[in-house]
Design a protein around this motif. Sequence first.
Motif, mmCIF file in Angstrom:
data_model
loop_
_atom_site.group_PDB
_atom_site.id
_atom_site.type_symbol
_atom_site.label_atom_id
_atom_site.label_comp_id
_atom_site.label_asym_id
_atom_site.label_seq_id
_atom_site.Cartn_x
_atom_site.Cartn_y
_atom_site.Cartn_z
ATOM 1 N N ASN A 34 0.833 -1.267 0.034
ATOM 2 C CA ASN A 34 -0.075 0.030 0.022
ATOM 3 C C ASN A 34 0.880 1.264 -0.068
ATOM 4 O O ASN A 34 1.666 1.413 0.744
ATOM 5 N N ARG A 35 0.841 1.947 -0.955
ATOM 6 C CA ARG A 35 1.662 3.278 -1.173
ATOM 7 C C ARG A 35 1.003 4.315 -0.653
ATOM 8 O O ARG A 35 1.895 5.612 -0.553
ATOM 9 N N LYS A 36 -0.151 4.384 -0.116
ATOM 10 C CA LYS A 36 -0.653 5.508 0.617
ATOM 11 C C LYS A 36 -1.429 5.151 1.974
ATOM 12 O O LYS A 36 -2.576 5.252 2.030
ATOM 13 N N PRO A 37 -0.569 4.546 3.037
ATOM 14 C CA PRO A 37 -1.220 4.163 4.133
ATOM 15 C C PRO A 37 -1.538 5.391 5.086
ATOM 16 O O PRO A 37 -0.835 6.553 4.705
ATOM 17 N N VAL A 38 -2.352 5.205 6.037
ATOM 18 C CA VAL A 38 -2.429 6.206 7.264
ATOM 19 C C VAL A 38 -1.172 6.294 8.128
ATOM 20 O O VAL A 38 -0.723 5.424 8.441
ATOM 21 N N GLU A 51 -7.540 11.386 16.398
ATOM 22 C CA GLU A 51 -8.367 11.887 15.289
ATOM 23 C C GLU A 51 -7.914 11.453 13.843
ATOM 24 O O GLU A 51 -8.585 11.045 12.945
ATOM 25 N N LEU A 52 -6.535 11.272 13.977
ATOM 26 C CA LEU A 52 -6.025 10.630 12.501
ATOM 27 C C LEU A 52 -6.154 9.176 12.162
ATOM 28 O O LEU A 52 -6.436 8.769 11.302
ATOM 29 N N ILE A 53 -6.191 8.323 13.462
ATOM 30 C CA ILE A 53 -6.383 6.783 13.340
ATOM 31 C C ILE A 53 -7.972 6.598 13.258
ATOM 32 O O ILE A 53 -8.326 5.620 12.861
ATOM 33 N N GLY A 54 -8.844 7.392 13.938
ATOM 34 C CA GLY A 54 -10.031 7.249 14.113
ATOM 35 C C GLY A 54 -10.758 6.759 12.604
ATOM 36 O O GLY A 54 -10.617 7.452 11.538
ATOM 37 N N GLY A 55 -11.509 5.571 12.549
ATOM 38 C CA GLY A 55 -12.280 5.309 11.319
ATOM 39 C C GLY A 55 -11.062 4.400 10.351
ATOM 40 O O GLY A 55 -11.714 3.900 9.393
ATOM 41 N N ARG A 57 -8.926 1.309 9.260
ATOM 42 C CA ARG A 57 -9.002 -0.209 9.206
ATOM 43 C C ARG A 57 -7.576 -0.702 9.839
ATOM 44 O O ARG A 57 -7.411 -1.778 10.267
ATOM 45 N N GLN A 58 -6.593 0.100 9.587
ATOM 46 C CA GLN A 58 -5.383 -0.250 10.003
ATOM 47 C C GLN A 58 -5.043 -0.531 11.632
ATOM 48 O O GLN A 58 -5.857 0.353 12.370
ATOM 49 N N THR A 59 -4.265 -1.187 12.105
ATOM 50 C CA THR A 59 -4.069 -1.263 13.516
ATOM 51 C C THR A 59 -2.501 -0.867 13.769
ATOM 52 O O THR A 59 -2.525 -0.593 14.947
ATOM 53 N N GLU A 60 -1.796 -0.740 12.877
ATOM 54 C CA GLU A 60 -0.403 -0.269 12.894
ATOM 55 C C GLU A 60 -0.301 1.089 12.116
ATOM 56 O O GLU A 60 -0.904 0.946 10.826
ATOM 57 N N PHE A 61 0.314 1.989 12.665
ATOM 58 C CA PHE A 61 0.651 3.193 11.798
ATOM 59 C C PHE A 61 2.058 3.588 11.895
ATOM 60 O O PHE A 61 2.658 3.843 12.926
ATOM 61 N N ARG A 122 6.548 -11.168 14.517
ATOM 62 C CA ARG A 122 6.320 -10.001 15.330
ATOM 63 C C ARG A 122 4.730 -9.878 15.702
ATOM 64 O O ARG A 122 4.278 -9.058 16.647
ATOM 65 N N GLU A 123 4.195 -10.754 15.097
ATOM 66 C CA GLU A 123 2.519 -11.070 15.445
ATOM 67 C C GLU A 123 1.979 -9.557 15.376
ATOM 68 O O GLU A 123 1.234 -9.256 16.223
ATOM 69 N N VAL A 124 2.070 -9.093 14.091
ATOM 70 C CA VAL A 124 1.488 -7.798 13.899
ATOM 71 C C VAL A 124 0.663 -8.078 12.463
ATOM 72 O O VAL A 124 0.949 -9.087 11.683
ATOM 73 N N SER A 125 -0.052 -7.213 12.073
ATOM 74 C CA SER A 125 -0.828 -7.327 10.855
ATOM 75 C C SER A 125 -0.453 -6.485 9.576
ATOM 76 O O SER A 125 -0.502 -6.722 8.499
ATOM 77 N N LEU A 126 0.498 -5.422 9.961
ATOM 78 C CA LEU A 126 1.032 -4.406 9.097
ATOM 79 C C LEU A 126 2.313 -4.277 9.503
ATOM 80 O O LEU A 126 2.892 -4.032 10.489
ATOM 81 N N LEU A 127 3.314 -4.006 8.280
ATOM 82 C CA LEU A 127 4.627 -3.817 8.491
ATOM 83 C C LEU A 127 4.732 -2.457 7.669
ATOM 84 O O LEU A 127 4.498 -2.215 6.520
ATOM 85 N N PRO A 128 5.673 -1.424 8.031
ATOM 86 C CA PRO A 128 6.323 -0.377 7.180
ATOM 87 C C PRO A 128 7.273 -1.053 6.043
ATOM 88 O O PRO A 128 7.900 -1.762 6.468
#
Length: 160
Positions: A34-38, A51-55, A57-61, A122-128
Amino acid sequence: ESIYTEWLVRRGVVLSHGADAAVLARLPVHECMNRKPVVIPEGANLQRVVELIGGSRQTEFPVVTSDGRLTGVLTQAGVREAMADGDHLQHFLLAADLAVPERDPLTSEDTLLTALRHLGAREVSLLPVVRPEDRERLEGTVSRQDVMAAYEKALTAEGH
């Protein structure tokens, strides 16, 4: 098995050897990232982070500097924990204070097999994902869903 590899094993995917690992080893991360993540600016206070993470679907930012350099990763769980410490901290705690540094980030040239192993370890759902030539510059993110979608697309294209 990690939660991710156990999930794959139940679906019949064996990552230690064989055709499944070969498919994942052929595909680079940049094909499905994903080239445009939050992302969260490192100077955002806790109130702004919420405010930024509200709404989303990402769990890691990814937390980034003003010029797009990766500072670390902030989790929804970390934000909830900080919020539980009291409203008086909302204006003083910054994203940079809450971010966990990323010691060994994925690059866009790493394989999906490497990505899946990092996700499981790492037991995460998303990585940078960072640029190979500049391992501090954020290029995007890759999730377990991204990896599995690319894997299934590759299997379909190969006629499996």
